[in-house]
Scaffold this motif. Structure first.
Motif, PDB file in Angstrom:
ATOM      1  N   SER A   5       0.686  -1.454   0.008  1.00  0.00           N
ATOM      2  CA  SER A   5      -0.279  -0.011   0.050  1.00  0.00           C
ATOM      3  C   SER A   5       0.539   0.905   0.046  1.00  0.00           C
ATOM      4  O   SER A   5       1.783   1.387   0.883  1.00  0.00           O
ATOM      5  CB  SER A   5      -0.809  -0.188   1.307  1.00  0.00           C
ATOM      6  N   ILE A   6       0.539   2.217  -0.937  1.00  0.00           N
ATOM      7  CA  ILE A   6       1.031   3.412  -0.455  1.00  0.00           C
ATOM      8  C   ILE A   6       0.293   4.207  -0.840  1.00  0.00           C
ATOM      9  O   ILE A   6      -0.225   5.169  -1.809  1.00  0.00           O
ATOM     10  CB  ILE A   6       1.948   3.465  -2.485  1.00  0.00           C
ATOM     11  N   LEU A   7       0.702   4.879   0.202  1.00  0.00           N
ATOM     12  CA  LEU A   7      -0.733   6.491   0.825  1.00  0.00           C
ATOM     13  C   LEU A   7      -2.032   6.273   0.094  1.00  0.00           C
ATOM     14  O   LEU A   7      -3.031   6.418   0.292  1.00  0.00           O
ATOM     15  CB  LEU A   7      -0.506   6.886  -0.579  1.00  0.00           C
ATOM     16  N   MET A  46      -1.759  10.644  -5.707  1.00  0.00           N
ATOM     17  CA  MET A  46      -1.631  12.205  -4.970  1.00  0.00           C
ATOM     18  C   MET A  46      -3.067  12.297  -5.030  1.00  0.00           C
ATOM     19  O   MET A  46      -4.025  12.785  -4.817  1.00  0.00           O
ATOM     20  CB  MET A  46      -1.137  12.957  -5.755  1.00  0.00           C
ATOM     21  N   ASN A  47      -4.007  12.274  -6.666  1.00  0.00           N
ATOM     22  CA  ASN A  47      -5.048  12.580  -6.877  1.00  0.00           C
ATOM     23  C   ASN A  47      -5.609  12.004  -6.133  1.00  0.00           C
ATOM     24  O   ASN A  47      -6.952  12.176  -5.306  1.00  0.00           O
ATOM     25  CB  ASN A  47      -5.076  12.522  -8.702  1.00  0.00           C
ATOM     26  N   MET A 229       4.755  15.858  -7.971  1.00  0.00           N
ATOM     27  CA  MET A 229       5.344  15.008  -7.543  1.00  0.00           C
ATOM     28  C   MET A 229       6.094  15.000  -6.551  1.00  0.00           C
ATOM     29  O   MET A 229       6.740  13.644  -5.800  1.00  0.00           O
ATOM     30  CB  MET A 229       6.094  14.585  -9.387  1.00  0.00           C
ATOM     31  N   VAL A 230       6.796  16.148  -6.131  1.00  0.00           N
ATOM     32  CA  VAL A 230       7.491  16.576  -5.239  1.00  0.00           C
ATOM     33  C   VAL A 230       6.497  16.018  -3.776  1.00  0.00           C
ATOM     34  O   VAL A 230       7.236  15.315  -3.386  1.00  0.00           O
ATOM     35  CB  VAL A 230       7.742  17.868  -5.471  1.00  0.00           C
ATOM     36  N   ARG A 231       5.669  16.155  -3.640  1.00  0.00           N
ATOM     37  CA  ARG A 231       4.424  16.608  -2.249  1.00  0.00           C
ATOM     38  C   ARG A 231       4.758  14.732  -2.539  1.00  0.00           C
ATOM     39  O   ARG A 231       4.623  14.038  -1.084  1.00  0.00           O
ATOM     40  CB  ARG A 231       3.441  16.484  -2.856  1.00  0.00           C
ATOM     41  N   PHE A 232       4.283  14.064  -3.800  1.00  0.00           N
ATOM     42  CA  PHE A 232       4.248  13.184  -3.493  1.00  0.00           C
ATOM     43  C   PHE A 232       5.400  12.248  -2.812  1.00  0.00           C
ATOM     44  O   PHE A 232       5.859  10.926  -2.331  1.00  0.00           O
ATOM     45  CB  PHE A 232       4.492  12.161  -4.964  1.00  0.00           C
ATOM     46  N   ARG A 233       6.804  12.422  -2.933  1.00  0.00           N
ATOM     47  CA  ARG A 233       8.378  11.826  -3.221  1.00  0.00           C
ATOM     48  C   ARG A 233       8.578  12.207  -1.154  1.00  0.00           C
ATOM     49  O   ARG A 233       8.600  11.447  -0.505  1.00  0.00           O
ATOM     50  CB  ARG A 233       9.316  13.046  -3.965  1.00  0.00           C
ATOM     51  N   LEU A 234       8.197  13.663  -0.850  1.00  0.00           N
ATOM     52  CA  LEU A 234       7.991  14.005   0.627  1.00  0.00           C
ATOM     53  C   LEU A 234       7.025  13.063   1.066  1.00  0.00           C
ATOM     54  O   LEU A 234       7.376  12.260   2.467  1.00  0.00           O
ATOM     55  CB  LEU A 234       7.650  15.135   0.527  1.00  0.00           C
ATOM     56  N   LYS A 242       1.115   7.772   4.988  1.00  0.00           N
ATOM     57  CA  LYS A 242      -0.022   8.011   5.800  1.00  0.00           C
ATOM     58  C   LYS A 242      -0.752   7.493   5.195  1.00  0.00           C
ATOM     59  O   LYS A 242      -0.828   7.750   3.588  1.00  0.00           O
ATOM     60  CB  LYS A 242      -0.487   9.894   5.846  1.00  0.00           C
ATOM     61  N   ARG A 243      -2.269   6.860   6.069  1.00  0.00           N
ATOM     62  CA  ARG A 243      -2.504   6.063   4.923  1.00  0.00           C
ATOM     63  C   ARG A 243      -4.401   6.795   4.749  1.00  0.00           C
ATOM     64  O   ARG A 243      -4.779   7.675   6.041  1.00  0.00           O
ATOM     65  CB  ARG A 243      -3.284   4.727   6.113  1.00  0.00           C
ATOM     66  N   LYS A 244      -4.569   7.154   3.473  1.00  0.00           N
ATOM     67  CA  LYS A 244      -6.350   8.075   3.371  1.00  0.00           C
ATOM     68  C   LYS A 244      -6.342   7.414   3.444  1.00  0.00           C
ATOM     69  O   LYS A 244      -6.819   5.659   3.119  1.00  0.00           O
ATOM     70  CB  LYS A 244      -5.869   8.759   1.993  1.00  0.00           C
TER      71      LYS A 244
END
Ligand code: UDP
Length: 247
Positions: A5-7, A46-47, A229-234, A242-244
């Motif tokens: 799981s990624i985010l 991210m979306n 993309m930067v936010r995803f990396r951070l 964090k898990r949505k």
């Protein structure tokens, strides 16, 4: 099947061959409902944090492939590596080759008018025994008419190329009305590439993990995706995940 799981977005730990075998089997051994496949990249992850419909659509897919080196790197940083990058377009082509071997069928949905027809011509030049049983552009409003056409043709594989998030949400919403289809793949700009309207990045750029840069140069409107993309990396740095969860 093991998944990572990624985010909050799930990815199946399969390699390219396993992915195309799974999809081909679903095409040939049709179940009650079509087998659905999504190919999220970091922008889609991210979306999905902000878009509940996209989040649910991704979660409901039968197979989720890591299409994007950013996903592979994030999984590695988190200590839950995925086997390799599995792009939607390459996996789909490999399934088409297998379908061609057995005289299987595909329906191409999406892109601007005439692109799907051109893609059909190019594909059948390369794979003469593949049956392209239907095509339709992706700028329609009447779902019912398209669904009727696809259902009548019952393709083994349905390629849905409406761009994200429209394609994932469209498949999520209409899957139950598409019984008779073996597998449905969400494939973004694949028809533009198969029709030779858009060139894929040269192999050396793909090797250098810079396919995203090529797409940005070709379509400068994609520059606006850089902050995401930067936010995803951070957000996917070690132990920062964090898990949505949507209630
Ligand atoms: N597209 C479509 N219908 C729409 C919007 C987009 O058929 O309502 C097509 C578009 O013509 C292109 C493909 O979807 O062939 C992918 O679009 P885009 O590059 O914007 O999506 P992405 O690759 O970012 O998912």
């Amino acid at each position: 099947m093991k998944n990572v799981s990624i985010l909050g977005v799930s990815f199946d730990a399969v390699n390219k061959n396993e992915a195309s075998d799974l999809i081909f089997n679903a095409c040939k051994n049709k179940s009650e409902l079509p087998f659905t496949v999504v190919t999220p990249n970091p922008i889609m992850v991210m979306n999905a944090q902000e878009d509940e419909a996209l989040f649910s659509a991704l979660a409901s897919a039968d197979l989720s492939l890591p299409d994007g080196i950013g996903i592979i790197s994030a999984a590695k940083r988190m200590g839950t590596p995925l086997p390799e990058r599995v792009t939607g377009i390459d996996t789909a082509y490999s399934v088409l080759e297998k379908l061609a071997d057995v005289g299987g069928s595909v329906y191409l949905l999406g892109a601007r008018p005439e692109v799907a027809e051109k893609a059909a011509e190019r594909l059948t030049e390369k794979l003469p025994t593949l049956r392209v049983v239907g095509t339709h552009h992706g700028y329609f409003e009447d779902d019912a008419k398209i669904i009727k056409d696809i259902s009548e043709k019952s393709p083994d594989l349905l390629a849905v190329c409406l761009g994200s998030p429209r394609q994932e949400i469209w498949v999520y919403k209409n899957r139950e009305n598409l019984a008779g289809v073996g597998a449905i793949l969400c494939l973004g700009g694949a028809l533009d590439v198969w029709s030779d309207n858009v060139k894929r990045a040269p192999a050396f750029l793909i090797r250098l993990r810079l396919e995203w840069l090529w797409r940005m140069l070709l379509e400068p409107k994609r520059m606006k995706e850089l902050p995401k993309m930067v936010r995803f990396r951070l957000l996917t740095g070690k132990s920062r995940q964090k898990r949505k969860s949507f209630k």
